[in-house]
Design a protein around this motif. Structure first.
Motif, mmCIF file in Angstrom:
data_model
loop_
_atom_site.group_PDB
_atom_site.id
_atom_site.type_symbol
_atom_site.label_atom_id
_atom_site.label_comp_id
_atom_site.label_asym_id
_atom_site.label_seq_id
_atom_site.Cartn_x
_atom_site.Cartn_y
_atom_site.Cartn_z
ATOM 1 N N LEU A 107 0.830 -1.201 0.000
ATOM 2 C CA LEU A 107 0.000 0.000 0.000
ATOM 3 C C LEU A 107 0.865 1.251 0.000
ATOM 4 O O LEU A 107 0.433 2.308 -0.463
ATOM 5 N N GLY A 108 2.089 1.137 0.522
ATOM 6 C CA GLY A 108 3.024 2.250 0.427
ATOM 7 C C GLY A 108 3.333 2.590 -1.013
ATOM 8 O O GLY A 108 3.421 3.764 -1.396
ATOM 9 N N ALA A 109 3.508 1.573 -1.836
ATOM 10 C CA ALA A 109 3.750 1.803 -3.263
ATOM 11 C C ALA A 109 2.512 2.397 -3.925
ATOM 12 O O ALA A 109 2.608 3.235 -4.829
ATOM 13 N N LEU A 110 1.345 1.949 -3.489
ATOM 14 C CA LEU A 110 0.111 2.506 -4.027
ATOM 15 C C LEU A 110 0.006 4.001 -3.703
ATOM 16 O O LEU A 110 -0.356 4.814 -4.565
ATOM 17 N N GLN A 111 0.343 4.368 -2.480
ATOM 18 C CA GLN A 111 0.269 5.778 -2.069
ATOM 19 C C GLN A 111 1.342 6.604 -2.782
ATOM 20 O O GLN A 111 1.074 7.734 -3.210
ATOM 21 N N GLY A 112 2.549 6.092 -2.893
ATOM 22 C CA GLY A 112 3.646 6.852 -3.483
ATOM 23 C C GLY A 112 4.113 7.964 -2.569
ATOM 24 O O GLY A 112 3.581 8.180 -1.473
ATOM 25 N N LYS A 113 5.120 8.688 -3.001
ATOM 26 C CA LYS A 113 5.704 9.748 -2.184
ATOM 27 C C LYS A 113 5.091 11.115 -2.452
ATOM 28 O O LYS A 113 5.401 12.084 -1.762
ATOM 29 N N GLY A 114 4.234 11.217 -3.445
ATOM 30 C CA GLY A 114 3.606 12.485 -3.761
ATOM 31 C C GLY A 114 2.250 12.630 -3.112
ATOM 32 O O GLY A 114 1.781 11.757 -2.372
ATOM 33 N N ASN B 105 -6.650 6.349 -11.058
ATOM 34 C CA ASN B 105 -7.522 5.961 -12.179
ATOM 35 C C ASN B 105 -7.151 4.620 -12.805
ATOM 36 O O ASN B 105 -7.633 4.299 -13.896
ATOM 37 N N ARG B 106 -6.353 3.826 -12.094
ATOM 38 C CA ARG B 106 -6.011 2.479 -12.580
ATOM 39 C C ARG B 106 -6.697 1.443 -11.710
ATOM 40 O O ARG B 106 -6.917 1.640 -10.526
ATOM 41 N N ASP B 107 -7.014 0.296 -12.320
ATOM 42 C CA ASP B 107 -7.561 -0.827 -11.569
ATOM 43 C C ASP B 107 -6.414 -1.613 -10.961
ATOM 44 O O ASP B 107 -5.420 -1.926 -11.640
ATOM 45 N N VAL B 108 -6.538 -1.910 -9.666
ATOM 46 C CA VAL B 108 -5.466 -2.607 -8.950
ATOM 47 C C VAL B 108 -6.068 -3.702 -8.084
ATOM 48 O O VAL B 108 -7.275 -3.736 -7.818
ATOM 49 N N ALA B 109 -5.188 -4.587 -7.634
ATOM 50 C CA ALA B 109 -5.526 -5.582 -6.618
ATOM 51 C C ALA B 109 -4.490 -5.437 -5.514
ATOM 52 O O ALA B 109 -3.283 -5.470 -5.784
ATOM 53 N N VAL B 110 -4.931 -5.259 -4.296
ATOM 54 C CA VAL B 110 -4.017 -5.023 -3.178
ATOM 55 C C VAL B 110 -4.440 -5.845 -1.974
ATOM 56 O O VAL B 110 -5.568 -6.339 -1.890
ATOM 57 N N HIS B 111 -3.510 -5.966 -1.016
ATOM 58 C CA HIS B 111 -3.762 -6.692 0.209
ATOM 59 C C HIS B 111 -3.539 -5.773 1.402
ATOM 60 O O HIS B 111 -2.751 -4.837 1.342
ATOM 61 N N GLY B 112 -4.238 -6.046 2.496
ATOM 62 C CA GLY B 112 -4.037 -5.258 3.702
ATOM 63 C C GLY B 112 -4.907 -5.761 4.834
ATOM 64 O O GLY B 112 -5.692 -6.706 4.676
ATOM 65 N N VAL B 113 -4.762 -5.122 5.989
ATOM 66 C CA VAL B 113 -5.494 -5.496 7.196
ATOM 67 C C VAL B 113 -6.376 -4.317 7.610
ATOM 68 O O VAL B 113 -5.916 -3.172 7.647
ATOM 69 N N VAL B 114 -7.618 -4.584 7.943
ATOM 70 C CA VAL B 114 -8.568 -3.533 8.317
ATOM 71 C C VAL B 114 -8.177 -2.953 9.674
ATOM 72 O O VAL B 114 -8.057 -3.671 10.671
ATOM 73 N N VAL C 89 -8.345 -6.817 -2.027
ATOM 74 C CA VAL C 89 -9.310 -5.866 -2.572
ATOM 75 C C VAL C 89 -8.946 -5.533 -4.007
ATOM 76 O O VAL C 89 -7.773 -5.267 -4.319
ATOM 77 N N THR C 90 -9.933 -5.541 -4.885
ATOM 78 C CA THR C 90 -9.721 -5.082 -6.263
ATOM 79 C C THR C 90 -10.621 -3.880 -6.507
ATOM 80 O O THR C 90 -11.735 -3.797 -5.980
ATOM 81 N N GLY C 91 -10.133 -2.949 -7.295
ATOM 82 C CA GLY C 91 -10.925 -1.770 -7.612
ATOM 83 C C GLY C 91 -10.091 -0.675 -8.225
ATOM 84 O O GLY C 91 -8.880 -0.843 -8.458
ATOM 85 N N LYS C 92 -10.718 0.461 -8.471
ATOM 86 C CA LYS C 92 -10.045 1.596 -9.117
ATOM 87 C C LYS C 92 -9.537 2.568 -8.061
ATOM 88 O O LYS C 92 -10.213 2.867 -7.074
ATOM 89 N N VAL C 93 -8.334 3.105 -8.302
ATOM 90 C CA VAL C 93 -7.723 4.064 -7.393
ATOM 91 C C VAL C 93 -8.263 5.462 -7.690
ATOM 92 O O VAL C 93 -8.259 5.911 -8.841
ATOM 93 N N LEU C 94 -8.714 6.130 -6.636
ATOM 94 C CA LEU C 94 -9.275 7.475 -6.761
ATOM 95 C C LEU C 94 -8.570 8.420 -5.796
ATOM 96 O O LEU C 94 -7.942 7.977 -4.839
ATOM 97 N N GLU C 95 -8.718 9.725 -6.046
ATOM 98 C CA GLU C 95 -8.296 10.745 -5.092
ATOM 99 C C GLU C 95 -9.551 11.501 -4.661
ATOM 100 O O GLU C 95 -10.198 12.154 -5.475
ATOM 101 N N ALA D 40 -7.918 6.635 -2.309
ATOM 102 C CA ALA D 40 -8.919 5.640 -1.969
ATOM 103 C C ALA D 40 -9.043 4.624 -3.092
ATOM 104 O O ALA D 40 -8.571 4.844 -4.210
ATOM 105 N N ILE D 41 -9.678 3.514 -2.775
ATOM 106 C CA ILE D 41 -9.989 2.490 -3.766
ATOM 107 C C ILE D 41 -11.496 2.328 -3.815
ATOM 108 O O ILE D 41 -12.136 2.071 -2.782
#
Length: 604
Positions: free
Chosen positions: A35-42, A49-58, A108-114, A124-125
């Motif tokens: 998820l750190g890579a998903l967030q990025g440094k910016g 706006n890309r579809d991704v599949a990610v893992h994490g803990v609620v 979780v799969t879905g589209k990345v939004l701001e 967000a996803i």
């Protein structure tokens, strides 16, 4: 910087589901490995706006209130980069399945939004599918200080945080309505223009305030929640959570909304110290001169009907509650001369709001006739729904001549209340002095293209808000008028009281000081004071200014913090939602604190 702490048991794997890494062997093909890579440094995700599949803990299941949940890289599965957030918000409606719990390990799969507008958004996803893989653990991030600049909060976006420092409640105006509290690192916050004139220093303080402030939120979007679940024992007169109270070991998930960084609470708050309710002010030597903003004291038609009123009580019951609280405040002040603002502008006959206040005050004191309303001067009412007023104690002072008012531009327009001046003489002798009640135009209801204003009255972004030019003109016109000795008893010994709708270092107050007026609180050595809290920042909108000749007589100056630090729960209107919140005590009588100065004419 983030400081990892031990794994918390609340999010640990269950015994039947052993700890495993959240890294999926196919993660690189599916999308970001962490998820750190998903967030990025910016400020925005590189996967927007890309579809991704990610893992994490609620870490925070807020589907009931926020239509989603927060999830974070599992313990040991993050990118170990302190510059990136290791968490994300997932949009997931309450009625969707599968249901999630705090501690669930997900794919979780879905589209990345701001989410949001402007420079600060929340990654967000928008989830399409969700798979519960078991249970997982997360390292909580502990912070002990605010970041140097507001933008540095970005690295913690959507992460589970614990604050290992005392936080000061710096505002509670949204506590009852929105379930939120404004808190700050390093003590309460002050309005930039309370401490500095508009300019670089005020801008620096504003930036520091923004970085130091957090909003503690109940993770619900609705208004007026039935229960403030995060306050153990609720909100009571014994535990009012006044501004100035401190909190310890606060935990929650960080996100951004409505222009502010927010900690969506995951646990009840630990109150380290309740800020105590203050006792009535000690009497300064000499005469007691007070100023009180009544916050729309309207009495209907004067016959126990005519409710709801345009700006005050909505019912007779509300008006009775308002009156009882107002009288408790005035009895606590026991002023010899009283200047009020936000009094209903309905004349001065027996059915007026002024008469209702006077009758209630005299009745409560058991000293009928000890107070008497100053007779309104011609033109004193003005064009606004509210006006100023003057009261005095017959046993202490007597009026000299007639009261006079200035009902000319800029005070003739709606929203600018005519100042009211009266000369008084202490009953034990001395020289006359003049008291002037004031209420300058407010900072709100800004000009619009459809209703433009004069140059300088629009919000210039210098922290003085709207109508500053009108307030400056009011200060100049008030001074010029008083130099003509309108009462006929001299202009050397005068005091200006009231709500100037400007903080201490804003243009109208600086102009008055340049014209020779002295701040009574500075004269008395009162230190840093405030009478109003807005957006979690304290300052003085209410002032007492004296002429140089009167300054030696100032024996003291204080503000009684009965109102500004109190939550709306204890207001006469809001308290009807919960009978336990009501009391015929001065707490939250108004949104402004009353001020009191002493004038001792024996001082040399």
């Amino acid at each position: 910087m983030r400081i990892p702490s031990v794994l918390l048991s609340v999010l640990m794997l269950t015994a039947c589901d052993a700890m495993t890494s959240n890294r999926d062997p196919n993660a690189a093909e599916e999308g970001p490995a962490t998820l750190g890579a998903l967030q990025g440094k910016g400020a925005r995700s590189p996967f927007e706006n890309r579809d991704v599949a990610v893992h994490g803990v609620v870490t925070g299941n807020f589907v009931a209130g926020l239509d989603g949940f927060f999830m974070q890289d599992g313990a040991g599965a993050d990118d170990a980069d302190p510059a990136t957030s290791d968490a994300v918000f997932v949009q997931w409606k309450r009625d969707r399945t599968p249901k999630v719990r705090r501690g669930d390990r997900l794919r979780v799969t879905g589209k990345v939004l701001e989410l949001g507008e402007g420079e600060q958004t929340v990654t967000a996803i928008a989830a399409n599918t969700l798979e519960v893989l078991g249970r997982g653990g997360v390292n909580i991030t502990t912070i002990s200080a605010a970041p140097a600049v507001t933008a540095d909060w970005e690295r913690h976006e959507s992460m589970w945080l614990r604050v290992d420092a005392h936080l000061t409640v710096t505002g509670n105006g949204g506590l009852v309505r929105f379930g939120e509290i404004e808190v700050a690192f390093g003590g309460r916050l002050f309005q930039p223009t309370e401490r500095h004139p508009p300019g670089p220093k005020a801008e620096a303080l504003a930036a520091d305030n923004q970085a130091r402030m957090l909003v503690l939120d109940d993770n619900r979007r609705g208004e007026f929640p039935d229960k403030l679940w995060f306050l153990e024992g609720g909100l009571t007169h014994a535990t009012p959570l006044r501004a100035g109270s401190t909190l310890a070991n606060v935990e929650g998930v960080l996100n951004h909304g409505f222009g502010l960084w927010r900690l969506q609470l995951t646990d009840e708050l630990q109150v380290a110290a309740q800020s105590p309710r203050p006792k009535p002010l000690q009497a300064p030597a000499g005469l007691r001169i007070a100023s009180v903003n009544l916050e729309n004291f309207f009495n209907g038609n004067g016959r126990k009907a005519g409710f709801p009123t345009p700006r005050g009580a909505l019912s007779l019951k509300e008006f009775e509650r308002q009156t009882s609280k107002t009288i408790a405040l005035l009895v606590g002040l026991r002023p010899d001369v009283l200047a009020v603002s936000e009094l209903e502008n309905d004349g001065s006959d027996a059915r007026s709001a002024q008469a209702a206040l006077l009758t209630a005050l005299n009745t409560s004191l058991g000293e009928a006739g000890d107070y008497y309303a100053v007779i309104a001067a011609e033109g004193a009412s003005g064009r606004d729904q509210i006006r100023v007023g003057l009261f005095y104690r017959l046993s202490k002072v007597r009026p000299m001549g007639d009261a006079v008012a200035l009902n000319e531009a800029p005070f003739a327009a709606g929203g600018s209340r005519p100042p009211l001046a009266q000369a008084f003489l202490a009953v034990d002798g001395g020289e006359p002095f003049v008291v002037v009640a004031n209420h300058f135009k407010s900072k709100g209801s800004c000009p619009t293209p459809e209703q433009p204003a004069a140059p300088g009255d629009s919000d210039k972004g210098d922290f003085q808000s709207c109508w500053n030019a009108t307030r400056v003109a009011s200060a100049q016109r008030l001074h010029d008028w008083l130099q003509t000795d309108p009462t006929g008893f001299g202009n050397a010994r005068m005091v200006l009281l009231g709500d100037f709708n400007a903080y201490a270092q804003e243009d109208p107050l600086r102009l008055l000081r340049q014209l020779g007026w002295r701040d009574a609180f500075e004269v008395a050595g009162a230190g840093e004071v405030y009478s109003y809290v807005y957006a979690g920042q304290a300052g003085r909108l209410d002032h007492a200014m004296v002429t140089a000749a009167l300054a030696p007589a100032v024996s003291g100056a204080a503000i009684w913090h009965t109102n500004a630090d109190e939550a709306d729960a204890f207001h006469y209107q809001t308290s009807q939602r919960n009978p336990a919140w009501h009391s015929a005590e001065p707490w939250r009588t108004s949104d402004h604190d009353p001020l009191l100065i002493g004038l001792d004419f024996s001082r040399r």
